[in-house]
Scaffold this active site. Structure first.
Site, short mmCIF file in Angstrom:
data_model
loop_
_atom_site.label_atom_id
_atom_site.label_comp_id
_atom_site.label_asym_id
_atom_site.label_seq_id
_atom_site.Cartn_x
_atom_site.Cartn_y
_atom_site.Cartn_z
N HIS A 95 0.81 -1.22 0.00
CA HIS A 95 0.00 0.00 0.00
C HIS A 95 0.85 1.27 0.00
CE1 HIS A 95 -3.61 -2.35 1.89
NE2 HIS A 95 -3.32 -2.73 0.66
N LEU A 104 -3.19 -9.54 5.76
CA LEU A 104 -3.10 -9.23 4.33
C LEU A 104 -1.86 -8.38 4.03
CD1 LEU A 104 -6.86 -8.42 3.69
CD2 LEU A 104 -5.66 -10.51 3.13
N PHE A 105 -1.05 -8.12 5.04
CA PHE A 105 0.29 -7.54 4.90
C PHE A 105 0.31 -6.21 4.17
CE2 PHE A 105 0.65 -12.29 4.19
CZ PHE A 105 0.69 -12.58 5.54
N CYS A 106 -0.72 -5.40 4.33
CA CYS A 106 -0.81 -4.11 3.64
C CYS A 106 -0.57 -4.26 2.15
CB CYS A 106 0.14 -3.09 4.25
SG CYS A 106 -0.37 -2.54 5.89
N ALA A 107 -1.06 -5.37 1.60
CA ALA A 107 -1.02 -5.63 0.16
C ALA A 107 -2.30 -6.40 -0.18
CB ALA A 107 0.22 -6.43 -0.21
#
Length: 455
Positions: free
Chosen positions: A129, A374-377
């Site tokens: 992100h 979601l690992f900022c993705a």
């Protein structure tokens, strides 16, 4: 490099000393264990060398660019020498600028604020992100996730060729995925961008801690990364690259340090002449310790030798992937396939397990710190999981009880400070949890799975 070759080479470079390597944590089942930090992709532990350098400087702390006293001059020299060190580390061109920021996110938002009018931005949905979201004032084309490096280049070439109108354009791409660890074809993407009159910025947050990054060799226009992933403390980052867009843009922050001259006008207003150097976008008192710590980390990694660091990391990657492959219930997430070159970042899901539950059990019962979610993705992870990439999700785990399916994954990540024992404990823990189940009861609290201590 094969796993056997890397294993033979691992003695060339042992794990580098990092802070927290001897920290013990309590286990919910009783007793304590040395903490296994396997969340390097979020924040790597600071190198002991970096911490020692910062501690040695701390008594000499002084104002920067503002004072005539000895400590101020010393701090100013330290800050500007750090800029030169990081510039050399990145192999920048002679006329490039290097700006110290707070993080990769801050760096890319700074560049976004400096885009020329009518600039088009091209970014793959696979980005973190930090590089997916800053381009709010530009016309953005989001590109679908490619399934091969060649497809990535071809997708970008088509998008750039079809752009209308033909004007300034910027491509933003990661060097190594924060989800799969896979290396992207940066040099080829840069060539495609330049062939179509576009510029390219490299998000090196996950690449710089693992591989040598050369601005000149990769032929990128800018590179951004964060100190806290490069074994330095939080709150520091870098944007380095071409100076023309940065000089032409209004200062990212208005204030002292960014201004060369300020005067009152006869009508009562204020005239400002801004710096054209990096100071233009470094208003306020700079984070000297942050800049110095990044420079210290750059020196430490360079002295250790990236060839040795990469060889040892490939050995660890081989151990983790081989161990997970022995557990049929585990599915490793990948865009480019098993043979793709990668850094020490591996995401996976476990059949029959909620990812938050699995990560909580690794922590509470084995003293292993990984990341779930979601690992900022979000678009990338949802694509890899086979769900709608447009579905919204939270960075943490969704409201799902232990045992329920969740649309998130588990990520294990490691690097220069990871000892063999940590990855061995992790592989054994995965095998035991899948075979025997958790030894403790868990519940959902504030969207996360936690040990149930109410009994």
């Amino acid at each position: 490099m094969s796993v056997s070759t890397a294993a033979a080479d691992q003695s060339v470079c042992a794990s580098l000393p990092v802070l927290g390597r001897d920290v013990t944590v309590p286990l919910v089942t009783g007793g304590e264990v040395t903490y296994a930090a396997l969340d390097y992709a979020a924040s790597a532990p600071a190198l002991q060398r970096v911490w020692d350098d910062v501690a040695a400087y701390a008594p000499y702390y002084g104002s920067v660019h503002r004072g005539a006293g000895y400590l101020s001059q010393l701090s100013t020299d330290l800050f500007e020498n750090a800029r030169r060190t990081v510039t050399e580390f990145l192999d920048c061109r002679p006329d490039d600028q290097l700006i110290f920021t707070r993080s990769t996110t801050d760096s890319l938002n700074l560049l976004a604020a400096a885009l020329p009018a009518d600039c088009q931005v091209f970014v793959f949905e696979t980005e973190h992100h930090a590089s997916l979201l800053p381009w709010r004032d530009a016309r953005v084309t989001y590109l679908d996730a490619p399934r091969t490096p060649r497809q990535a280049v071809e997708t970008l070439e088509r998008a750039l060729a079809d752009r209308d109108p033909y004007g300034p354009a910027l491509v933003c791409v990661t060097g190594a995925s924060n989800v799969t660890g896979e290396l992207w074809p940066v040099r080829e993407l840069a060539a495609a961008a330049h062939a179509h009159g576009a510029r390219i910025v490299l998000d090196a947050a996950q690449l710089a801690p693992h591989h040598q990054v050369s601005v000149r060799d990769l032929d990128v226009d800018w590179v951004a990364f964060s100190g806290h992933k490069l074994y330095a403390p939080f709150g520091s980052g870098v944007l380095a690259g071409r100076s023309d867009w940065l000089r032409a843009a209004e200062p990212y922050l208005a204030g002292g340090g960014a201004s060369r001259k300020v005067s009152r006008r006869a009508d009562g207003g204020v005239d400002v002449e801004w710096h054209e150097s990096a100071a233009r976008h470094e208003a306020g008192s700079p984070n000297v310790i942050g800049a110095y710590s990044i420079a210290s980390a750059c020196k430490a990694l360079t002295e250790a030798g990236f060839d040795s660091l990469v060889a040892r990391e490939q050995y660890l990657i081989g151990k983790v992937r081989a161990g997970l492959a022995e557990v049929p219930e585990v599915r490793i997430l990948s865009l480019f396939g098993d043979d793709a070159p990668r850094v020490g970042v591996i995401s996976f899901v476990v059949e029959g397990w909620n990812s938050s539950h699995f990560a909580a059990a690794l922590s509470a019962e084995y003293g292993i710190g990984v990341r779930d979610g979601l690992f900022c993705a979000h678009p990338l992870v949802r694509t890899l999981l086979g769900s709608d990439p447009q579905t919204q999700g939270e960075c943490g785990a969704p409201e799902a009880a232990p045992g329920e399916k969740s649309l998130n994954a588990i990520r294990v990540s490691f690097g220069a400070g990871t000892p063999d024992e940590h990855v061995e404990r992790f592989v054994n823990a995965v095998r035991e949890l899948v075979t025997d189940g958790a030894r403790w009861n868990y519940r959902t609290e504030d969207g996360r799975c936690v040990p149930d201590t109410s009994a």
